[in-house]
Design an enzyme around this catalytic site. Sequence first.
Site, PDB file in Angstrom:
ATOM      1  N   ARG A 165      23.778  -7.113   0.047  1.00 28.90           N
ATOM      2  CA  ARG A 165      24.824  -6.530  -0.807  1.00 28.90           C
ATOM      3  C   ARG A 165      24.861  -5.023  -0.592  1.00 28.90           C
ATOM      4  O   ARG A 165      25.918  -4.397  -0.599  1.00 28.90           O
ATOM      5  CB  ARG A 165      24.577  -6.880  -2.286  1.00 28.90           C
ATOM      6  CG  ARG A 165      25.551  -6.165  -3.209  1.00 28.90           C
ATOM      7  CD  ARG A 165      25.706  -6.750  -4.623  1.00 28.90           C
ATOM      8  NE  ARG A 165      24.534  -7.389  -5.163  1.00 28.90           N
ATOM      9  CZ  ARG A 165      23.434  -6.762  -5.603  1.00 28.90           C
ATOM     10  NH1 ARG A 165      23.372  -5.448  -5.573  1.00 28.90           N
ATOM     11  NH2 ARG A 165      22.413  -7.445  -6.074  1.00 28.90           N
TER      12      ARG A 165
ATOM     13  N   TYR B 185      52.371  -1.805  -4.794  1.00 28.69           N
ATOM     14  CA  TYR B 185      52.019  -3.208  -4.561  1.00 28.69           C
ATOM     15  C   TYR B 185      51.757  -3.870  -5.921  1.00 28.69           C
ATOM     16  O   TYR B 185      51.098  -3.280  -6.791  1.00 28.69           O
ATOM     17  CB  TYR B 185      50.768  -3.262  -3.680  1.00 28.69           C
ATOM     18  CG  TYR B 185      50.173  -4.642  -3.569  1.00 28.69           C
ATOM     19  CD1 TYR B 185      50.871  -5.671  -2.937  1.00 28.69           C
ATOM     20  CD2 TYR B 185      48.929  -4.928  -4.105  1.00 28.69           C
ATOM     21  CE1 TYR B 185      50.326  -6.930  -2.847  1.00 28.69           C
ATOM     22  CE2 TYR B 185      48.379  -6.195  -4.013  1.00 28.69           C
ATOM     23  CZ  TYR B 185      49.087  -7.194  -3.388  1.00 28.69           C
ATOM     24  OH  TYR B 185      48.554  -8.449  -3.305  1.00 28.69           O
TER      25      TYR B 185
ATOM     26  N   ASP C 238      46.844   4.730  -0.709  1.00 25.08           N
ATOM     27  CA  ASP C 238      46.843   3.374  -0.158  1.00 25.08           C
ATOM     28  C   ASP C 238      47.591   3.453   1.173  1.00 25.08           C
ATOM     29  O   ASP C 238      48.807   3.617   1.204  1.00 25.08           O
ATOM     30  CB  ASP C 238      47.531   2.424  -1.148  1.00 25.08           C
ATOM     31  CG  ASP C 238      47.561   0.969  -0.653  1.00 25.08           C
ATOM     32  OD1 ASP C 238      47.409   0.752   0.558  1.00 25.08           O
ATOM     33  OD2 ASP C 238      47.746   0.071  -1.500  1.00 25.08           O
TER      34      ASP C 238
ATOM     35  N   LYS D 243      45.523  -6.698   6.181  1.00 27.50           N
ATOM     36  CA  LYS D 243      46.819  -6.554   6.810  1.00 27.50           C
ATOM     37  C   LYS D 243      46.673  -6.085   8.266  1.00 27.50           C
ATOM     38  O   LYS D 243      46.156  -6.821   9.077  1.00 27.50           O
ATOM     39  CB  LYS D 243      47.693  -5.625   5.964  1.00 27.50           C
ATOM     40  CG  LYS D 243      47.613  -5.906   4.444  1.00 27.50           C
ATOM     41  CD  LYS D 243      48.181  -7.252   4.024  1.00 27.50           C
ATOM     42  CE  LYS D 243      47.883  -7.647   2.582  1.00 27.50           C
ATOM     43  NZ  LYS D 243      48.189  -6.673   1.547  1.00 27.50           N
TER      44      LYS D 243
HETATM   45  C1  LIG Z   1      47.896  -6.500   0.147  1.00 25.37           C
HETATM   46  C2  LIG Z   1      47.924  -5.143  -0.410  1.00 25.37           C
HETATM   47  C3  LIG Z   1      46.921  -4.699  -1.293  1.00 25.37           C
HETATM   48  C4  LIG Z   1      45.834  -5.600  -1.814  1.00 25.37           C
HETATM   49  O1  LIG Z   1      44.955  -5.990  -0.804  1.00 25.37           O
HETATM   50  P1  LIG Z   1      44.183  -7.409  -0.806  1.00 25.37           P
HETATM   51  O2  LIG Z   1      43.410  -7.350   0.457  1.00 25.37           O
HETATM   52  O3  LIG Z   1      45.225  -8.472  -0.851  1.00 25.37           O
HETATM   53  O4  LIG Z   1      43.332  -7.422  -2.034  1.00 25.37           O
HETATM   54  C5  LIG Z   1      46.985  -3.390  -1.722  1.00 25.37           C
HETATM   55  N1  LIG Z   1      47.964  -2.544  -1.310  1.00 25.37           N
HETATM   56  C6  LIG Z   1      48.944  -2.937  -0.475  1.00 25.37           C
HETATM   57  C7  LIG Z   1      49.987  -1.963  -0.055  1.00 25.37           C
HETATM   58  C8  LIG Z   1      48.959  -4.243   0.006  1.00 25.37           C
HETATM   59  O5  LIG Z   1      49.936  -4.622   0.835  1.00 25.37           O
END
Ligand SMILES: *Cc1c(COP(=O)(O)O)cnc(C)c1O
Length: 379
Positions: free
Chosen positions: A46, A98, A170, A195
């Site tokens: 962890r 998001y 982000d 992503k």
């Molecule tokens: C998908 C997404 C998230 C969240 O990420 P997860 O890996 O699904 O928890 C946060 N910000 C954006 C812009 C996203 O597209």
Amino acid sequence: MKFGTKAIHAGVHPDPTTGAIMTPIYQTSTYVQASPGKHKGYEYSRTQNPTRNALQDNIAALENGKHGLCFASGLGATDAVLKLLKPGDEVITGNDLYGGTYRIFTKIFQNFGIKFHFIGMDEVNTIENHITPQTKLVWIETPTNPLLNIIDIAGVAAITKKHKLWLAVDNTFASPYLQNPLDLGADIVMHSVTKYLAGHSDVVMGALVVNDDELAQRLAFIQNASGAVTGPQDSFLVLRGIKTLHVRMQRHCENGRAIAQYLASHPKVSQVWWPGFESHPNHAIAKAQMRDFGGMVSFTLKGDSLQDAIQMMEKVKVFSLAESLGGVESLCTHPATMTHASIPKAEREKAGLKDTLVRLSVGIEDAEDLIEDLKQAIG
Ligand SMILES: *Cc1c(COP(=O)(O)O)cnc(C)c1O
């Protein structure tokens, strides 16, 4: 080192026992100690795992940052940032986020006494109107999901620096290939690694990158203490995925441009959202802070009929109707019922997100086939 070389080599070393060029999957929960406290830097997975460490160093290098931290999901990474705060603290953030980010802010951390101000971030100067002595963090997303709004990262950073606030960005939609928020003055970069970084729709993961040593220590403490870590198998898959990030992103951008231009010229399409258009309200900022415009494109059909939009999403064949984005395969999403269903309709509409909006994650297939597919689906 340039980006492509870093994608392949940063953080990665041949395995010291065998010379294996690929980082081994250290599938272990614990590490043997010679005597209590006498170990090789690893005690429990962890806290530290060699496969995860290689990935964390790699992602940090791609963001021109010193410290990388990987989490079980993008939201796990966001959760760790918010745990830097305490009850009474305030956060200023965008009103076009998001859906899951909006949900963790309003449904989880608001209950713990943290106050969120959701504001339009197009005019960065309005941020100052919302700063109070309790403000600790400004959280932005750019390009935004799904409206592809662009926020001026350096402009926001000038304000957060002046008021000694943290700025978290982000960077999921841009990926480090297109944009590096730390270079523009941000303190924390967050990624849904799920992503573009992972890139193959086979892993859920998140990451944070920071430069400040003390902030890194605090986040590493939260990573270990709260425990939303990522496993060695997934770390390996993402290390492998990132080796082609620059090549994939190049094609995502090319195809994104081709699809955006095709849609803009289609007689049945009413509006296309893509930051590469000169008519995009923040095109100049996008051009200044991004290296290209990415593979995300949103659009609406003329007549604004939900039925038409749904029919189009049912008809696509090369595109798949699915949540998520950033993989090699093209996806189409209905934000109102899928990625952004957790935002109340009134809030969505305030931010300009119509129920008829369709979002495309343009993959790296041949653009001709993607265009052909949209042609038959739109009719
Ligand atoms: C998908 C997404 C998230 C969240 O990420 P997860 O890996 O699904 O928890 C946060 N910000 C954006 C812009 C996203 O597209």
